[in-house]
Write an enzyme that holds these catalytic residues in place. Structure first.
Site, mmCIF file in Angstrom:
data_model
loop_
_atom_site.group_PDB
_atom_site.id
_atom_site.type_symbol
_atom_site.label_atom_id
_atom_site.label_comp_id
_atom_site.label_asym_id
_atom_site.label_seq_id
_atom_site.Cartn_x
_atom_site.Cartn_y
_atom_site.Cartn_z
ATOM 1 N N HIS A 1 19.581 26.660 32.064
ATOM 2 C CA HIS A 1 19.963 25.747 33.144
ATOM 3 C C HIS A 1 21.166 24.859 32.774
ATOM 4 C CE1 HIS A 1 18.137 23.713 36.951
ATOM 5 N NE2 HIS A 1 19.383 24.086 37.119
ATOM 6 N N ASP B 1 13.334 22.819 40.518
ATOM 7 C CA ASP B 1 12.975 22.990 39.103
ATOM 8 C C ASP B 1 11.534 22.542 38.848
ATOM 9 O OD1 ASP B 1 13.146 23.054 36.254
ATOM 10 O OD2 ASP B 1 15.227 22.407 36.318
ATOM 11 N N HIS C 1 10.986 21.253 35.924
ATOM 12 C CA HIS C 1 11.304 20.125 35.033
ATOM 13 C C HIS C 1 12.377 19.253 35.676
ATOM 14 C CE1 HIS C 1 10.197 23.759 32.755
ATOM 15 N NE2 HIS C 1 9.493 22.941 31.998
ATOM 16 N N ASP D 1 14.912 17.890 33.861
ATOM 17 C CA ASP D 1 16.159 18.080 33.100
ATOM 18 C C ASP D 1 16.953 16.780 32.992
ATOM 19 O OD1 ASP D 1 15.323 20.676 32.849
ATOM 20 O OD2 ASP D 1 16.746 21.529 34.274
ATOM 21 N N HIS E 1 19.438 22.440 27.739
ATOM 22 C CA HIS E 1 19.085 22.796 29.136
ATOM 23 C C HIS E 1 18.164 21.758 29.772
ATOM 24 C CE1 HIS E 1 15.143 25.372 28.424
ATOM 25 N NE2 HIS E 1 15.172 24.304 27.666
ATOM 26 N N ASP F 1 16.459 26.570 39.458
ATOM 27 C CA ASP F 1 15.817 27.024 38.224
ATOM 28 C C ASP F 1 14.619 27.873 38.653
ATOM 29 O OD1 ASP F 1 14.222 27.254 35.896
ATOM 30 O OD2 ASP F 1 15.083 25.413 35.069
ATOM 31 N N ASP G 1 12.122 28.735 37.216
ATOM 32 C CA ASP G 1 10.794 28.254 36.779
ATOM 33 C C ASP G 1 10.156 27.296 37.785
ATOM 34 O OD1 ASP G 1 11.594 25.581 36.245
ATOM 35 O OD2 ASP G 1 11.809 25.926 34.095
ATOM 36 N N GLU H 1 17.715 30.561 34.344
ATOM 37 C CA GLU H 1 16.503 30.694 33.525
ATOM 38 C C GLU H 1 15.698 31.973 33.740
ATOM 39 O OE1 GLU H 1 15.582 28.671 30.998
ATOM 40 O OE2 GLU H 1 16.895 26.937 31.295
HETATM 41 MN MN LIG Z 1 15.793 23.425 34.659
#
Ligand SMILES: [Mn+2]
Length: 320
Positions: A116, A143, A145, A147, A160, A247, A249, A292
């Site tokens: 990312h 995302d 997360h 980040d 990332h 992302d 994920d 990702e």
């Molecule tokens: Mn990310």
């Protein structure tokens, strides 16, 4: 190229001209990640037919190939809190220049990660273009997360996990000051969605910056349609360029297992498609990252295929 007339009409109605050109830029980077494998993401997305899916929607797609990035075998970690920072900064600047160039040609830059950290360069490019053309950029960060770590808060040193913080001007100047200035985006012009894993110190940064964060609990309570509707309404009132940083994920690992950092409890198949379809309907997305995808953890490239379909949804793919 054959495509159904109804799709062409839909694209026009959405404000995305059907003859619009997409520049696909591969960013085979895994230096920002803890685990190896996401450097093969651009290849996996190409094999999954991302170009053909977009061409079926009526776009002309130019695959500009991959940006050249040194492999970690050839590099040393000089700072364990900012692993591979110099190589990441160099590659991010190359990507930023390409993204800016694509936008200047009125093309749509689609950046294929890679980890990312791809967003460090893509957002820097978007920001540079907007700065020269009197526009205000905004970002939708999809995302698991946030980040939002910096070298002071990171538990891992993996860059990332710092990409959004860097776009907002927090962190090491080698990364925040690409093109010589920071921040690239204002916090109130960003929105995070799908979030379900935030590090302890990162939580404090998020709260201090008053970022609009929509966690999975918010999505459970209010629904994805309401949330993305609100985000788009707010951004459209204040920015003229929306960058979507996706992302993979963010999607539940049950359907997208091949990602850098899987976290349970993610967006369902319908939620992520509805989110992207709503972005497409709005007709206001001007650039995008997909990050990702990790083929090493994937099952017969299913996650890359899913990611390619999701990108197509964001560009106007419709059931009807
Ligand atoms: Mn990310």
């Amino acid at each position: 190229m054959l495509f159904s007339p109804s799709l062409v009409t839909t694209n026009r109605k959405n404000g995305m001209a059907c003859n619009r050109s997409i520049d696909m830029i591969g960013y085979p980077m895994d230096l920002g990640a803890g685990r190896r494998g996401v450097d093969m993401g651009p290849t996996a997305l190409r094999i999954a037919g991302i170009q053909e899916k977009l061409e079926c929607l009526g776009y002309s797609v130019n695959d500009l190939g991959d940006i050249c990035i040194h492999s970690r075998q050839d590099l040393k970690i000089s700072d364990p809190r900012l692993k591979y920072v110099d190589e990441i900064a160099t590659a991010a600047q190359i990507l930023a220049d390409q993204v800016e160039k694509s936008l200047a040609q009125d093309h749509f830059p689609l950046c294929l990660g890679g980890d990312h950290g791809v967003a460090i360069g893509s957002i820097a490019g978007v920001s540079a273009f907007c700065r020269k053309n009197g526009r205000t950029p905004g970002v939708i960060w999809i995302d698991a997360h946030a980040d939002m770590n910096t070298e002071k808060t990171t538990p891992s040193g993996n860059i990332h996990g710092m990409a959004l913080a860097i776009a907002l001007g927090l962190g090491d100047p080698r990364l925040t000051h690409l093109n010589g200035y920071a921040p690239k985006i204002q916090p109130e012009h960003s929105a995070l969605i799908g979030i379900r894993k935030i590090d302890r110190l990162e939580k404090q940064t998020l709260k201090n910056r008053r970022l609009p964060v929509y966690t999975m609990s918010d999505i459970d309570r209010k629904g994805i349609d309401f949330i993305i509707g609100n985000i788009l309404k707010n951004l459209k009132a204040h920015v003229d360029h929306i960058h979507v940083s996706f992302d993979v994920d963010s999607v539940d690992p049950l359907i997208a297992p091949g990602v850098g950092t899987p976290v349970s409890g993610g967006l369902t198949y319908r939620e992520i498609h509805l989110l992207m379809e709503t972005i497409a309907e709005c007709g206001c997305m001007s650039s995008m990252d997909v990050a990702e995808v990790n083929p090493i953890l994937d099952n017969r490239n299913t996650s890359a295929k899913l990611a390619a379909d999701i990108v197509a949804s964001s560009m106007g793919m419709r059931i009807l």
